[in-house]
Design a protein around this motif. Structure first.
Motif, mmCIF file in Angstrom:
data_model
loop_
_atom_site.group_PDB
_atom_site.id
_atom_site.type_symbol
_atom_site.label_atom_id
_atom_site.label_comp_id
_atom_site.label_asym_id
_atom_site.label_seq_id
_atom_site.Cartn_x
_atom_site.Cartn_y
_atom_site.Cartn_z
ATOM 1 N N ALA A 2 0.726 -1.356 0.109
ATOM 2 C CA ALA A 2 0.076 0.074 -0.158
ATOM 3 C C ALA A 2 1.013 1.321 -0.025
ATOM 4 O O ALA A 2 1.849 1.247 0.490
ATOM 5 N N THR A 3 0.451 2.199 -0.934
ATOM 6 C CA THR A 3 1.101 3.581 -0.669
ATOM 7 C C THR A 3 0.340 4.245 0.435
ATOM 8 O O THR A 3 -0.752 4.365 0.358
ATOM 9 N N LEU A 4 1.031 5.029 1.152
ATOM 10 C CA LEU A 4 0.460 5.792 2.195
ATOM 11 C C LEU A 4 0.211 7.368 1.827
ATOM 12 O O LEU A 4 0.899 8.058 0.979
ATOM 13 N N GLY A 5 -0.807 7.800 2.585
ATOM 14 C CA GLY A 5 -1.112 9.289 2.326
ATOM 15 C C GLY A 5 -0.315 9.990 3.260
ATOM 16 O O GLY A 5 0.332 9.587 3.904
ATOM 17 N N GLY A 6 -0.449 11.562 3.219
ATOM 18 C CA GLY A 6 0.335 12.262 3.838
ATOM 19 C C GLY A 6 -0.037 12.069 5.587
ATOM 20 O O GLY A 6 1.020 11.979 6.143
ATOM 21 N N LEU A 7 -1.366 11.898 5.891
ATOM 22 C CA LEU A 7 -1.565 11.946 7.118
ATOM 23 C C LEU A 7 -1.272 10.568 7.767
ATOM 24 O O LEU A 7 -0.462 10.220 8.792
ATOM 25 N N GLU A 8 -1.387 9.589 7.052
ATOM 26 C CA GLU A 8 -1.093 8.117 7.128
ATOM 27 C C GLU A 8 0.397 8.376 7.632
ATOM 28 O O GLU A 8 0.699 7.574 8.621
ATOM 29 N N ASN A 25 -5.570 9.113 21.413
ATOM 30 C CA ASN A 25 -5.306 10.692 21.740
ATOM 31 C C ASN A 25 -3.560 10.942 21.823
ATOM 32 O O ASN A 25 -3.564 12.163 21.671
ATOM 33 N N ASP A 26 -3.111 10.270 22.198
ATOM 34 C CA ASP A 26 -1.519 10.440 22.207
ATOM 35 C C ASP A 26 -1.077 11.016 20.929
ATOM 36 O O ASP A 26 -0.453 11.826 20.736
ATOM 37 N N VAL A 27 -1.653 9.992 19.874
ATOM 38 C CA VAL A 27 -1.380 10.476 18.422
ATOM 39 C C VAL A 27 -1.743 11.772 18.357
ATOM 40 O O VAL A 27 -0.934 12.679 17.538
ATOM 41 N N ARG A 28 -3.038 12.189 18.313
ATOM 42 C CA ARG A 28 -3.480 13.250 18.188
ATOM 43 C C ARG A 28 -2.945 14.573 18.555
ATOM 44 O O ARG A 28 -2.343 15.283 18.042
ATOM 45 N N GLU A 33 -1.008 19.323 13.652
ATOM 46 C CA GLU A 33 -2.179 19.601 13.584
ATOM 47 C C GLU A 33 -3.383 19.395 14.183
ATOM 48 O O GLU A 33 -3.301 18.658 15.183
ATOM 49 N N ASP A 34 -4.662 20.203 14.175
ATOM 50 C CA ASP A 34 -5.625 20.082 15.272
ATOM 51 C C ASP A 34 -6.919 19.227 14.785
ATOM 52 O O ASP A 34 -7.755 19.801 14.214
ATOM 53 N N LEU A 35 -6.560 17.823 14.872
ATOM 54 C CA LEU A 35 -7.466 17.054 14.191
ATOM 55 C C LEU A 35 -8.606 16.301 15.334
ATOM 56 O O LEU A 35 -8.240 16.289 16.464
ATOM 57 N N ALA A 36 -9.443 15.829 15.075
ATOM 58 C CA ALA A 36 -10.424 15.224 15.587
ATOM 59 C C ALA A 36 -10.113 13.694 15.933
ATOM 60 O O ALA A 36 -9.072 13.206 15.060
ATOM 61 N N VAL A 37 -10.418 13.329 17.127
ATOM 62 C CA VAL A 37 -9.650 12.060 17.479
ATOM 63 C C VAL A 37 -10.460 10.958 16.657
ATOM 64 O O VAL A 37 -9.657 9.929 16.208
ATOM 65 N N THR A 38 -11.523 11.093 16.170
ATOM 66 C CA THR A 38 -12.116 10.059 15.148
ATOM 67 C C THR A 38 -11.235 10.261 13.771
ATOM 68 O O THR A 38 -11.069 9.064 13.468
ATOM 69 N N THR A 39 -10.891 11.268 13.401
ATOM 70 C CA THR A 39 -9.943 11.326 12.298
ATOM 71 C C THR A 39 -8.788 10.314 12.654
ATOM 72 O O THR A 39 -8.485 9.469 11.491
ATOM 73 N N VAL A 40 -8.102 10.430 13.719
ATOM 74 C CA VAL A 40 -6.962 9.711 13.982
ATOM 75 C C VAL A 40 -7.245 8.247 14.132
ATOM 76 O O VAL A 40 -6.679 7.542 13.523
#
Lengths: 113, 113
Positions: A2-8, A25-28, A33-40
């Motif tokens: 798999a090729t990864l996207g930027g956030l990945e 949460n640690d990762v977020r 950047e200010d991301l929602a936990v659900t995104t992470v």
DNA sequence: CACGATTACTACAGCGTGTAGAAATCACTC
DNA sequence: GAGTGATTTCTACACGCTGTAGTAATCGTG
């Protein structure tokens, strides 16, 4: 593979650099950047599906870690690229012509077992 | 660099294996699948945009050829992967552990200039 | 059981790729 | 020089992947 996207890729980078496993949460928190936990969580799930991330489901905040080290993963990529090569030796021959002398020297040393 | 799709890859493969440049019709004929020429033209244009393909616009059926040989391209990919490595030497060390003996021997020879 | 934290499910926009029709352009022939 | 067939360009759309997050479900603890 798999090729990864930027956030990945950013997330993988964190996991690779972290000694222990991380919660979503640690990762977020560590991503600038200010991301929602659900995104992470979504990203982590996708990375899990791609088998780049292992998840501990037994603990309550699940904890995530990379399945392979950054170096192991890079080697996998190298081999994958080489797999498409046609003439592998020809590629390797050219390749060593492109790397800095210091690395060529290191390689020479490593091959002298 | 750009990652190629399946059809793009097939087309590149043809161009790499062909001594002369090919027209869109040549390419279509050599691909097993039964595609419209316009499809092939689209793919060739995209490959041109990615600078993987050069096009001769002076001749009437335009003729297409790869800008780099398959081996050159593979080496580029290898370096690109290595660029993401972090510790390049560590990666190379692991890497040579994964290649067949014959190739290790070839490498040893090549490094002994 | 209620509530807060965590996770799963669902959604959607944007981009790259495969696919090709319709429209424009070119090169010849009469 | 206009007609015609080949070629190229433009436009379009579906599909899958990625970034992004809301809403719904679930879990653990007081």
């Amino acid at each position: 593979m798999a090729t990864l996207g930027g956030l990945e890729r950013s997330v993988m980078s964190l996991l690779w650099d972290s000694a222990e496993s991380l919660s979503a949460n640690d990762v977020r928190d560590r991503l600038g950047e200010d991301l929602a936990v659900t995104t992470v969580l979504t990203v982590l799930s996708r990375l899990e599906r791609k088998e780049m991330v292992r998840r501990e489901r037994s603990t309550r905040p699940h904890r995530y870690s990379a399945t392979a080290s950054r170096e192991e993963h890079t080697v996998e990529m190298l081999n994958e690229v080489l797999g498409t090569a046609g003439d592998r030796e020809a590629v390797l021959a050219r390749f060593i012509g492109t790397i800095p002398d210091s690395e060529a020297a290191a390689l020479r040393r490593l091959l002298q077992d």
